[in-house]
Design an enzyme around this catalytic site. Structure first.
Site, mmCIF file in Angstrom:
data_model
loop_
_atom_site.group_PDB
_atom_site.id
_atom_site.type_symbol
_atom_site.label_atom_id
_atom_site.label_comp_id
_atom_site.label_asym_id
_atom_site.label_seq_id
_atom_site.Cartn_x
_atom_site.Cartn_y
_atom_site.Cartn_z
ATOM 1 N N GLY A 84 113.143 -36.753 47.148
ATOM 2 C CA GLY A 84 114.342 -36.907 47.912
ATOM 3 C C GLY A 84 114.614 -38.061 48.583
ATOM 4 N N ASP A 85 113.374 -38.904 48.934
ATOM 5 C CA ASP A 85 113.571 -40.234 49.556
ATOM 6 C C ASP A 85 114.194 -41.034 48.506
ATOM 7 O OD1 ASP A 85 111.788 -40.588 52.165
ATOM 8 O OD2 ASP A 85 111.126 -39.066 50.962
ATOM 9 N N MET A 86 113.648 -41.153 47.163
ATOM 10 C CA MET A 86 114.169 -42.014 46.239
ATOM 11 C C MET A 86 115.747 -41.688 45.758
ATOM 12 S SD MET A 86 110.884 -42.581 46.250
ATOM 13 C CE MET A 86 109.744 -41.457 45.026
ATOM 14 N N ALA A 133 117.608 -43.074 48.366
ATOM 15 C CA ALA A 133 117.647 -44.493 48.411
ATOM 16 C C ALA A 133 118.646 -44.863 47.437
ATOM 17 C CB ALA A 133 116.421 -45.070 48.029
#
Length: 790
Positions: free
Chosen positions: A561-563, A566
């Site tokens: 989810g972070d990527m 991002a």
């Protein structure tokens, strides 16, 4: 777009297949004017899939032969951007450089446009002609290795995340290409490898090998370096844990103790985070008993009230009742023939773009007049500035106020393409990727040579600035005046308390771009929720789909989810840069994640399109249309191969090679009814083969296949990634020569690059403050003495 009373900025010609559907959809979400050339892959899509991937576009069917080629060339000449994906031998916009051709790779037939191509393995290298679907790309890129249970086949994340990552990079590349074109006056052919798009988003899977000589393995859903996981509630499941600041632990412990359910965790020894980490199995068991006595809704609501990172594991069916998403008009309503009169709700886009404001209303894709398919009267103007440009974002300055993973990954991408990224950090707001021992990866590393930090912060300059002081905030405001883009992931309200709202920034610096990356956004009833990657995945519906049939969800063991967030942040910033305007993007990481759920929500509303789920615990990678489609053991300990058979001819080739002659004539229906037998036979055959040799053999037959790569495989044993230079070496002042994950978007005319290693804490403080703010040594000394520059 027309549905919202706007006119799209860019003309985009869409030639994608399922390997990059998401890329064209994201461009629709920016308000682009997208014309899709009908593709053979479209005929295989269900109604829900077709509506999701192609709503907001107009369709053109090319005539056969020379007339079709001429029309395609005419439409490409009228476009700003052509996006295309698929195996190299099936692409329509390339000349030369085929799978067996020599030279440096193919070129575009359309020289004047930005032409972005996603292929399974890229346009160059020994495997450039190889085939892949989502599963095979996830295997080759190292993502499938991280999913599943020990002893069972690895499995890819749900909802074709490998292909969606490739698509997100396609959209990013399109805007980078437009920005470069507007500065140089010409387009270029941009190369994206789906394998590399995946390999760049594994969190620690490859870099743990680089820095520590080890790599994480699938474990059924337990984070290796963060104490978070999925817990059973009384009526479902929740995601949560107790990593992060000490408060995360003490407040969870107080919650349990209030109800007399903390057991022995109130003993003094458990206050030590090292002891808790070593005794994690016991701590998790106590927390699990606490969670099991409460409903998922209660746990999520009380967690939010206490500012703890806990969330319900939502299903796609429940997602449209999420009050946070509803309050922010996240969902898109699609109208069109065959749909209910009021339309159908679909997941929306990662953020509200200026050219497609919310609430978004789209029309299902429909045939357009081939002679006049565009909505816009003219293509976007080209600004031929002239002069050499090394990289697309040369001259763009970014103020990076982010930490951990999502924000630093976004600013890393901007830095790769030429932006001057100034990272603001401090000993007083300790980035866990620098300061947390569990995230340093390197044995005996300190905060200046943390392996995690090194990988995601290359190409940046570090300014040490204590923002807890008023003097520090004054310096920050002065830096805002000198930067083009500000990216932050503070909790909502922090910037306002510092007198740095977007309106204030725009007064200081007209035209500034502010991208805010709060967990669930700057507004809405949940705006103050504390989130981790796992809780966002749970809220979005993705975690629920990691369950094998009849079993609890496993969750993801890396920060996908972070990527995803991002990439959305990069897209948001580039959208405004390409348009030449400032603005504030209120990016919710939850919405970015929910937008990657594919057609899941539509399938609950168009149930006639939902295929039977034939997945099993032993075969979790089965596909609704391709048989066989799965991961099978190969020779060696815990070694596996992924393969995907598309169509009868490929099946006959595979059956002949595997000695399954009695099954070779089976059609799709017969193969489906006999899938257990086929999978068992293939598993027995593959188990006798060397995986690397078998993948090459199957690819020679035109069958998508790849070894399920570990982090070590990617870094040391993949000759294709090695030839493409995907793990370049930078010299770090403490760690020495270090490999890094490489640049995904390959732009031959304005190539991205890794130039400098990650900075030491505050390494560039004096240089930046002198150069940008004109500070003299006396002022710097006063600030140092006041504790502002530390």
């Amino acid at each position: 777009m027309e549905e919202n009373g706007r006119v799209g900025r860019l003309r985009v010609l869409d030639l994608t297949d399922e390997l990059a559907f998401q890329g064209a959809r994201l461009l629709v979400g920016l308000g682009a004017d997208v014309v899709r050339i009908e593709h053979p892959a479209d005929a295989e899509l269900s109604r829900a899939e077709s509506v999701h991937w192609h709503a907001g576009k107009r369709l053109v069917r090319l005539p056969e032969g020379a007339a079709g080629t001429a029309l395609l060339d005419e439409l490409a000449a009228q476009a700003d951007v052509v996006v295309e994906s698929g195996s190299l031998d099936g692409l329509r916009g390339l000349t030369g450089g085929g799978p067996v051709d020599g030279g440096g790779g193919p070129s575009s037939r359309w020289k004047g446009v930005v032409h972005v191509v996603v292929t399974p393995f890229g346009l160059t290298g020994p495997r450039r002609g190889w085939h892949a679907d989502d599963l095979v790309a996830a295997a080759a890129g190292g993502m499938a290795w991280l999913g599943g249970k020990p002893g069972l086949p690895p499995k890819a994340p749900p909802r074709e995340q490998a292909a969606q990552l490739a698509g997100a990079n396609l959209a990013i590349a399109a805007l980078l290409g437009v920005i470069a074109r507007d500065r140089t006056g010409h387009g270029q052919l941009i190369d994206i490898s789906a394998q590399e798009a995946v390999a760049a988003t594994l969190e620690t899977a490859a870099i743990a090998w680089i820095h520590a000589g080890r790599y994480p393995s699938r474990n059924g859903g337990v984070y290796e370096h963060v104490a978070h996981r999925v817990f059973a509630a009384a009526d479902g499941h929740v995601a949560g844990g107790y990593s992060g600041s000490d408060r995360m632990w003490t407040d969870l412990l107080a919650w349990m103790a209030e109800h007399g359910e903390a057991e022995d965790l109130t003993d003094d020894e458990w206050a030590d985070p090292v002891i808790r980490w070593q005794g994690r199995e016991h701590v998790d068991a106590v927390v699990a008993r606490f969670a099991a006595r409460r409903s998922r809704t209660h746990l999520a609501e009380e967690g939010r009230r206490r500012a703890l990172p806990w969330a319900e594991v939502a299903t796609a069916e429940r997602l449209t009742a999420n009050e946070q998403l509803l309050a922010r008009d996240f969902f898109t309503r699609v109208h069109g023939p065959g749909l209910p009169e009021e339309g159908v709700l679909d997941v929306g886009f990662p953020f509200a773009a200026p050219d497609l404001p919310r609430p978004v209303r789209l029309t299902a894709a429909a045939q357009a007049d081939p002679a006049a398919p565009w909505r816009t009267e003219n293509p976007r103007g080209r600004h031929r500035a002239g002069g050499p440009v090394r990289r697309a974002l040369d001259g763009v300055r970014v103020l990076d106020l982010t930490w951990v993973l999502a924000g630093p990954y976004a600013t890393k991408t901007l830095a790769e393409h030429g932006a001057d990224v100034i990272k603001i950090e401090s000993r007083h707001r300790q980035d866990p990727t620098r300061f947390a021992p569990s995230m340093r990866l390197r044995p005996d590393a300190g905060f200046d040579d943390s392996g995690y930090f090194i990988n995601f912060n290359r190409n940046k300059r570090s300014v040490a600035l204590n923002l807890r002081t008023e003097q520090g905030r004054q310096v920050l405001r002065r830096l805002v005046a000198r930067c083009d883009i500000v990216i932050e992931n503070f909790s909502p309200g922090v910037l306002a308390r510092w007198s740095l709202t977007y309106d204030r920034m725009a007064e200081i610096n007209p035209g500034v771009i502010l991208v805010s990356m709060a967990g669930v956004g700057q507004s809405g009833p949940w705006r103050d929720a504390v989130t981790f990657a796992d809780t966002l995945a749970a809220m979005s519906g993705l975690t629920s789909e990691t369950a094998d049939p009849g079993e609890p969800p496993q969750g993801l063991t890396f920060g996908l989810g972070d990527m995803v967030a991002a990439n959305a942040a990069v897209l948001a910033a580039l959208d405004l840069v390409a348009a030449g305007r400032g603005g504030h993007v209120d990016l919710s990481q939850l919405e970015a994640m929910a937008s990657s759920m594919g057609p899941a929500v539509l399938q609950t509303r168009l149930p006639e399109d939902t295929a039977d789920d034939r997945r099993t615990t032993a075969q979790p990678n089965r596909h609704p249309r391709m048989v066989p489609h799965g991961v099978y053991p190969t020779r060696g300990e815990d070694r596996w191969i992924a393969l995907a058979v598309r169509g009868d001819e490929q099946w006959r080739r595979l059956a002949g090679r595997a000695g399954l002659d009695e099954l070779a004539s089976a059609g799709p229906r017969e193969r489906r009814s006999d899938e257990d037998r086929i999978d068992a036979a293939l598993a027995a055959w593959c188990a006798r083969q060397d995986g690397t040799e078998l993948a090459a053999d199957l690819q020679s037959l035109g069958i998508a296949a790849a070894v399920v790569a570990t982090g070590r495989d990617l870094v040391e044993h993949d000759p294709h990634l090695a030839e493409r230079g995907f793990y370049p070496v930078l010299e770090h002042p403490i760690a020495g020569p270090v490999r890094h994950e490489g640049v995904v978007v390959r732009m031959p005319e304005t190539p991205g690059a890794l130039v400098t290693a990650a900075p030491l804490l505050g390494e560039h403080t004096d240089a930046v403050l002198k150069d940008l703010l004109g500070m003299e040594e006396a002022e710097l000394s006063r600030l140092r003495e006041a504790g502002v520059l530390e």
